[in-house]
Design a protein around this motif. Structure first.
Motif, PDB file in Angstrom:
ATOM      1  N   LEU A  63      -0.932  32.974 -24.767  1.00 26.41           N
ATOM      2  CA  LEU A  63      -1.826  34.131 -24.870  1.00 26.41           C
ATOM      3  C   LEU A  63      -1.771  34.745 -26.266  1.00 26.41           C
ATOM      4  CD1 LEU A  63      -3.740  36.176 -23.537  1.00 26.41           C
ATOM      5  CD2 LEU A  63      -1.718  37.487 -22.851  1.00 26.41           C
ATOM      6  N   ASP A  64      -0.562  34.822 -26.842  1.00 26.50           N
ATOM      7  CA  ASP A  64      -0.417  35.378 -28.185  1.00 26.50           C
ATOM      8  C   ASP A  64      -1.210  34.551 -29.196  1.00 26.50           C
ATOM      9  OD1 ASP A  64       1.855  35.399 -30.804  1.00 26.50           O
ATOM     10  OD2 ASP A  64       0.906  37.225 -30.081  1.00 26.50           O
ATOM     11  N   SER A  65      -1.102  33.239 -29.091  1.00 30.68           N
ATOM     12  CA  SER A  65      -1.861  32.360 -29.990  1.00 30.68           C
ATOM     13  C   SER A  65      -3.363  32.519 -29.772  1.00 30.68           C
ATOM     14  CB  SER A  65      -1.439  30.904 -29.752  1.00 30.68           C
ATOM     15  OG  SER A  65      -2.245  30.023 -30.507  1.00 30.68           O
ATOM     16  N   GLN A  66      -3.769  32.655 -28.520  1.00 28.41           N
ATOM     17  CA  GLN A  66      -5.188  32.784 -28.188  1.00 28.41           C
ATOM     18  C   GLN A  66      -5.763  34.081 -28.762  1.00 28.41           C
ATOM     19  OE1 GLN A  66      -6.635  30.363 -26.706  1.00 28.41           O
ATOM     20  NE2 GLN A  66      -8.633  31.114 -26.101  1.00 28.41           N
ATOM     21  N   VAL A  67      -5.045  35.178 -28.600  1.00 23.68           N
ATOM     22  CA  VAL A  67      -5.521  36.460 -29.137  1.00 23.68           C
ATOM     23  C   VAL A  67      -5.554  36.421 -30.654  1.00 23.68           C
ATOM     24  CG1 VAL A  67      -4.971  38.921 -29.333  1.00 23.68           C
ATOM     25  CG2 VAL A  67      -4.760  37.773 -27.125  1.00 23.68           C
ATOM     26  N   HIS A  68      -4.537  35.785 -31.243  1.00 29.40           N
ATOM     27  CA  HIS A  68      -4.460  35.702 -32.704  1.00 29.40           C
ATOM     28  C   HIS A  68      -5.633  34.916 -33.271  1.00 29.40           C
ATOM     29  CE1 HIS A  68      -2.147  36.475 -36.273  1.00 29.40           C
ATOM     30  NE2 HIS A  68      -2.233  35.215 -36.647  1.00 29.40           N
ATOM     31  N   GLU A  69      -6.016  33.856 -32.576  1.00 33.07           N
ATOM     32  CA  GLU A  69      -7.069  32.975 -33.099  1.00 33.07           C
ATOM     33  C   GLU A  69      -8.471  33.433 -32.718  1.00 33.07           C
ATOM     34  OE1 GLU A  69      -4.795  30.091 -35.178  1.00 33.07           O
ATOM     35  OE2 GLU A  69      -6.922  30.427 -35.073  1.00 33.07           O
ATOM     36  N   HIS A  70      -8.638  33.973 -31.503  1.00 33.47           N
ATOM     37  CA  HIS A  70      -9.990  34.232 -30.998  1.00 33.47           C
ATOM     38  C   HIS A  70     -10.250  35.698 -30.655  1.00 33.47           C
ATOM     39  CE1 HIS A  70     -10.644  29.901 -30.748  1.00 33.47           C
ATOM     40  NE2 HIS A  70      -9.456  29.801 -30.170  1.00 33.47           N
ATOM     41  N   GLY A  71      -9.220  36.548 -30.809  1.00 30.21           N
ATOM     42  CA  GLY A  71      -9.412  37.947 -30.469  1.00 30.21           C
ATOM     43  C   GLY A  71      -9.254  38.191 -28.975  1.00 30.21           C
ATOM     44  N   ILE A  72      -9.504  39.433 -28.573  1.00 32.30           N
ATOM     45  CA  ILE A  72      -9.358  39.828 -27.166  1.00 32.30           C
ATOM     46  C   ILE A  72     -10.446  39.167 -26.320  1.00 32.30           C
ATOM     47  CG2 ILE A  72      -9.453  41.801 -25.602  1.00 32.30           C
ATOM     48  CD1 ILE A  72      -8.368  43.497 -27.937  1.00 32.30           C
ATOM     49  N   GLN A  73     -10.054  38.588 -25.176  1.00 32.62           N
ATOM     50  CA  GLN A  73     -10.994  37.890 -24.302  1.00 32.62           C
ATOM     51  C   GLN A  73     -10.793  38.324 -22.853  1.00 32.62           C
ATOM     52  OE1 GLN A  73      -9.633  33.892 -25.682  1.00 32.62           O
ATOM     53  NE2 GLN A  73     -11.787  33.484 -26.011  1.00 32.62           N
ATOM     54  N   PRO A  74     -11.851  38.358 -22.051  1.00 30.50           N
ATOM     55  CA  PRO A  74     -11.717  38.696 -20.628  1.00 30.50           C
ATOM     56  C   PRO A  74     -11.037  37.566 -19.863  1.00 30.50           C
ATOM     57  CG  PRO A  74     -13.977  38.065 -21.123  1.00 30.50           C
ATOM     58  CD  PRO A  74     -13.266  38.128 -22.437  1.00 30.50           C
ATOM     59  N   TRP A  75     -10.631  37.864 -18.631  1.00 29.22           N
ATOM     60  CA  TRP A  75      -9.907  36.897 -17.811  1.00 29.22           C
ATOM     61  C   TRP A  75     -10.695  35.611 -17.603  1.00 29.22           C
ATOM     62  CZ3 TRP A  75      -6.115  34.328 -16.249  1.00 29.22           C
ATOM     63  CH2 TRP A  75      -6.104  33.636 -15.036  1.00 29.22           C
ATOM     64  N   ASP A  76     -11.992  35.704 -17.371  1.00 29.81           N
ATOM     65  CA  ASP A  76     -12.780  34.490 -17.135  1.00 29.81           C
ATOM     66  C   ASP A  76     -12.712  33.538 -18.319  1.00 29.81           C
ATOM     67  OD1 ASP A  76     -15.426  36.139 -15.214  1.00 29.81           O
ATOM     68  OD2 ASP A  76     -13.502  35.275 -14.604  1.00 29.81           O
ATOM     69  N   ALA A  77     -12.758  34.080 -19.544  1.00 31.57           N
ATOM     70  CA  ALA A  77     -12.690  33.233 -20.740  1.00 31.57           C
ATOM     71  C   ALA A  77     -11.294  32.623 -20.879  1.00 31.57           C
ATOM     72  CB  ALA A  77     -13.042  34.045 -21.990  1.00 31.57           C
ATOM     73  N   LEU A  78     -10.267  33.412 -20.596  1.00 32.42           N
ATOM     74  CA  LEU A  78      -8.899  32.899 -20.680  1.00 32.42           C
ATOM     75  C   LEU A  78      -8.665  31.801 -19.638  1.00 32.42           C
ATOM     76  CD1 LEU A  78      -6.935  36.251 -21.139  1.00 32.42           C
ATOM     77  CD2 LEU A  78      -7.372  34.523 -22.887  1.00 32.42           C
ATOM     78  N   LYS A  79      -9.199  32.022 -18.434  1.00 34.19           N
ATOM     79  CA  LYS A  79      -9.027  31.037 -17.361  1.00 34.19           C
ATOM     80  C   LYS A  79      -9.658  29.709 -17.743  1.00 34.19           C
ATOM     81  CE  LYS A  79     -11.218  31.799 -13.478  1.00 34.19           C
ATOM     82  NZ  LYS A  79     -11.574  32.351 -12.151  1.00 34.19           N
ATOM     83  N   SER A  80     -10.797  29.765 -18.431  1.00 30.67           N
ATOM     84  CA  SER A  80     -11.463  28.539 -18.877  1.00 30.67           C
ATOM     85  C   SER A  80     -10.683  27.874 -20.005  1.00 30.67           C
ATOM     86  CB  SER A  80     -12.884  28.864 -19.342  1.00 30.67           C
ATOM     87  OG  SER A  80     -13.504  27.725 -19.882  1.00 30.67           O
ATOM     88  N   ALA A  81     -10.161  28.706 -20.927  1.00 28.47           N
ATOM     89  CA  ALA A  81      -9.482  28.162 -22.104  1.00 28.47           C
ATOM     90  C   ALA A  81      -8.148  27.512 -21.766  1.00 28.47           C
ATOM     91  CB  ALA A  81      -9.271  29.272 -23.134  1.00 28.47           C
ATOM     92  N   ILE A  82      -7.488  27.985 -20.704  1.00 25.86           N
ATOM     93  CA  ILE A  82      -6.133  27.497 -20.414  1.00 25.86           C
ATOM     94  C   ILE A  82      -6.142  26.205 -19.587  1.00 25.86           C
ATOM     95  CG2 ILE A  82      -5.646  28.655 -18.206  1.00 25.86           C
ATOM     96  CD1 ILE A  82      -2.925  29.474 -19.503  1.00 25.86           C
ATOM     97  N   GLN A  83      -7.331  25.699 -19.300  1.00 26.58           N
ATOM     98  CA  GLN A  83      -7.411  24.446 -18.527  1.00 26.58           C
ATOM     99  C   GLN A  83      -6.618  23.346 -19.228  1.00 26.58           C
ATOM    100  OE1 GLN A  83     -11.343  23.133 -17.552  1.00 26.58           O
ATOM    101  NE2 GLN A  83     -11.889  25.001 -16.483  1.00 26.58           N
ATOM    102  N   GLY A  84      -5.778  22.647 -18.479  1.00 23.51           N
ATOM    103  CA  GLY A  84      -4.980  21.555 -19.021  1.00 23.51           C
ATOM    104  C   GLY A  84      -3.598  21.987 -19.484  1.00 23.51           C
ATOM    105  N   HIS A  85      -3.328  23.298 -19.520  1.00 24.94           N
ATOM    106  CA  HIS A  85      -2.006  23.783 -19.910  1.00 24.94           C
ATOM    107  C   HIS A  85      -0.987  23.398 -18.832  1.00 24.94           C
ATOM    108  CE1 HIS A  85       1.264  26.642 -20.794  1.00 24.94           C
ATOM    109  NE2 HIS A  85       0.731  26.769 -22.006  1.00 24.94           N
ATOM    110  N   ASP A  86       0.241  23.119 -19.269  1.00 24.23           N
ATOM    111  CA  ASP A  86       1.271  22.678 -18.324  1.00 24.23           C
ATOM    112  C   ASP A  86       1.502  23.676 -17.193  1.00 24.23           C
ATOM    113  OD1 ASP A  86       3.424  21.109 -20.848  1.00 24.23           O
ATOM    114  OD2 ASP A  86       1.614  20.415 -19.801  1.00 24.23           O
ATOM    115  N   HIS A  87       1.316  24.967 -17.471  1.00 23.05           N
ATOM    116  CA  HIS A  87       1.608  26.002 -16.474  1.00 23.05           C
ATOM    117  C   HIS A  87       0.342  26.702 -15.991  1.00 23.05           C
ATOM    118  CE1 HIS A  87       5.780  25.306 -17.426  1.00 23.05           C
ATOM    119  NE2 HIS A  87       5.579  25.614 -18.689  1.00 23.05           N
ATOM    120  N   GLU A  88      -0.787  26.035 -16.123  1.00 17.96           N
ATOM    121  CA  GLU A  88      -2.057  26.637 -15.695  1.00 17.96           C
ATOM    122  C   GLU A  88      -2.032  27.005 -14.206  1.00 17.96           C
ATOM    123  OE1 GLU A  88      -5.222  23.903 -15.511  1.00 17.96           O
ATOM    124  OE2 GLU A  88      -6.707  25.362 -14.861  1.00 17.96           O
TER     125      GLU A  88
END
Length: 592
Positions: free
Chosen positions: A500-525
């Motif tokens: 999440l820290d990397s995501q906010v740093h790179e893309h700014g603040i995002q709503p849950w729906d955007a985060l849920k889409s972005a984290i697809q494939g993560h080991d702990h998704e």
């Protein structure tokens, strides 16, 4: 190259870590150990200790610790091999090279001797240039006109090369010495049998390697003559494709500021240091190379490239992107800063102030966005041909990235822009299926243990996950120290907070729906989706609750540290001193 372990042990037994660290840190005797301000992070009270008996250093503030070799690696940004060779040279030992012949070792020894000799010649020239600066009112006035103080000129070792053709002849009595030509100080014209100084009537900027040794010079004219800037040629000690101006001077500031600012010239570096940004470096008349980026990431995880906003600046940024892509791992940040066409960093800060420039840096374009912009440049995405063109442009950029969450997210984003499924695009590019984001298979999905009755209240770490992922503002409100506390938690929580820290740093603040889409494939998704799914709809995301969770986590860590120190204090002087500090810090202040 493999260095025998027996040699490393012998080297460490000869080295004195107190003497080595003492060259960079002011140490004071504290019982059986020495203490001082940590060179790896900014602090006001010393928490850095060095043990002469154990030949070990440790910082109770940032946790950095190790022996003499690791200190050189951390402080000077050296690799293990470089640090071992440097330390061995200091103690008159030769590093055995198992895979080299006697002839190779002899050549390497001669090369090291030649490099040391050339550095001595360059240091002597630098000292002469500094003396000449004091004797030239014109050169001093030029630096004052650029807003530079005497302190900054001293810190960077600035000097002045006089106008004469053979001024260095007064510094080096043997002006015909081949070393003067090999070091780049003197130009030899064999046809006319003439020798003359390379640098004449220029402000001189010594170029230092990460060990602080002078390896070359950059010179700038005082007027409008051409060329405006002149660098040392390639020599046995200097390579433009590897070295960065100002890195030696900036190495401590990089840790304090948390990022490095890469500029286009050494005048920018010195001016920025004068204006409160000592964390700047510059390439030396060449485009930023992968070797440059690799070197920078030894000192910091965040790189910001600063360029002019004109076409030339954009072209330079594009080359820097190519150099950065292989090292853009998920835990690193790369950004691109484009100043208005009429400004360089110096003029921008002088007109708008430090805070405005800091905001400009914070709002710089992240690598992911610049990659997309570079790929779509000149492509009409309203036509099939334009989208195909973008897919072709994006392929080499995307393939250069290391595998990770960023790479997989960008595949999805590029596929969306060119109106293809991510699998189709990866197939078109010949990418292995393992690199393609996909929904987790049922057998891989996290399955929470069955519970009797209603779901139990989530633990503190689970609750913190729910708050920061569902409240877009929460993570941004936390301090850097709060981020560290959460990111250092054990898996699966720590890796999710780090993502999440990397995501906010790179893309700014995002709503849950955007985060849920972005984290697809993560080991702990699947773990995250399960924990978020447990939250009842009427539960509010209270930031005060998050801060309370963090306070409890810190209290537990402190209690754990006290237990550990209490166990080690009888036999470990450093642990005893730290324990005493903690206990004294807990005592209430006496009122008069």
């Amino acid at each position: 190259m493999a260095i025998p372990q027996t040699f490393i042990q012998e080297l460490l037994s000869r080295a004195d870590v107190v003497e080595l660290v003492g060259r960079y840190v002011q140490l004071k005797k504290a019982g059986a150990n020495y203490s001082g301000l940590c060179p790896f992070h900014s602090e006001k009270s010393p928490s850095f200790t060095v043990s002469p008996t154990k030949q070990f250093y440790h910082c109770f503030g940032c946790g950095k610790n190790g022996d003499a070799i690791s200190f050189l690696m951390e402080h000077a940004g050296m690799t293990f091999i470089e640090a071992t060779k440097d330390l061995a040279q200091q103690y008159g030992m030769e590093v055995p090279e198992d895979d080299s012949t006697p002839q190779d070792r002899e050549r390497a020894a001669k090369q090291r001797e030649k490099q040391a000799t050339l550095s001595d010649v360059l240091e002597k020239a630098g000292e002469a240039y500094r003396k000449q600066l004091k004797l030239s009112p014109r050169a001093v006035e030029y630096l004052k006109g650029r807003g530079l103080s005497g302190e900054v000129a001293r810190d960077f070792g600035l000097g002045y090369a006089p106008e004469g053709w053979r001024s260095l002849a007064s510094v080096f009595p043997n002006y015909d010495d081949p070393l003067l030509a090999e070091s780049g100080l003197v130009i030899v014209n064999d046809e006319e049998d003439k020798r003359y100084d390379r640098f004449r009537d220029r402000i001189m900027f010594p170029i230092r390697n990460v060990k602080g040794e002078c390896i070359g010079f950059g010179g700038r004219v005082l007027g409008d003559e051409k060329p405006k800037y002149l660098n040392s040629p390639e020599t046995p000690v200097f390579s433009k494709g590897r070295e960065l101006y100002g890195l030696f001077e900036a190495r401590n500031a990089l840790r304090e500021h948390g990022y490095v600012l890469v500029t286009e010239g050494y005048m920018d570096v010195v001016a920025l240091a004068q204006l409160g940004f000592p964390n700047a470096v510059a390439t030396l008349g060449t485009a930023c190379t992968p070797e440059h980026v690799k070197t920078l990431f030894r000192f910091t995880d965040s790189v910001v490239f600063s360029f002019d906003g004109d076409d030339a600046g954009r072209r330079a940024a594009r080359k820097a992107l190519d150099g950065a892509l292989p090292y853009a791992a998920d835990v690193r940040s790369v950004k691109f800063l484009f100043l208005p066409k009429e400004h360089d960093p110096d003029s921008y800060i002088r007109e708008f102030g430090q805070d405005a420039f800091s905001r400009y840096v914070s709002d710089a374009t992240p690598l992911s966005r610049f990659l997309i912009d570079a790929a779509r440049e000149g492509c009409d995405l309203t036509s099939a041909e334009g989208r195909a063109h973008m897919a072709s442009n994006a392929k080499p950029l995307w393939l250069a990235l290391p595998d990770g969450a960023l790479k997989r997210q960008l595949l999805t984003e590029i596929a969306t822009l060119v109106q293809l499924d991510a699998r189709d695009l990866s197939s078109l590019w010949g990418v292995a299926k393992s690199a393609v984001p996909s929904s987790p298979r049922r057998s891989d999905t996290y399955k929470p243990a069955a519970r009797a009755g209603r779901t139990l209240p989530p633990g503190r770490a689970d609750r913190a996950l729910q708050i920061v992922f569902l409240d877009p503002q929460a993570w941004d409100k936390l301090s850097d120290d709060d981020h560290h506390v959460l990111c250092e938690l054990a898996a699966p929580h720590g890796p999710l907070f780090s993502w999440l820290d990397s995501q906010v740093h790179e893309h700014g603040i995002q709503p849950w729906d955007a985060l849920k889409s972005a984290i697809q494939g993560h080991d702990h998704e699947s773990f995250l989706l399960d924990r978020v799914g447990r939250l009842l709809p009427d539960i509010e995301h209270d930031f005060d609750e998050l801060q309370q969770i963090l306070r409890k986590e810190r209290d537990e860590r402190r209690a754990e540290e006290l237990r550990d120190l209490s166990a080690r204090a009888p036999t470990d002087p450093a642990a005893y001193e730290r324990l005493k500090q903690l206990i004294q810090g807990d005592k209430p202040q006496q009122t008069p």
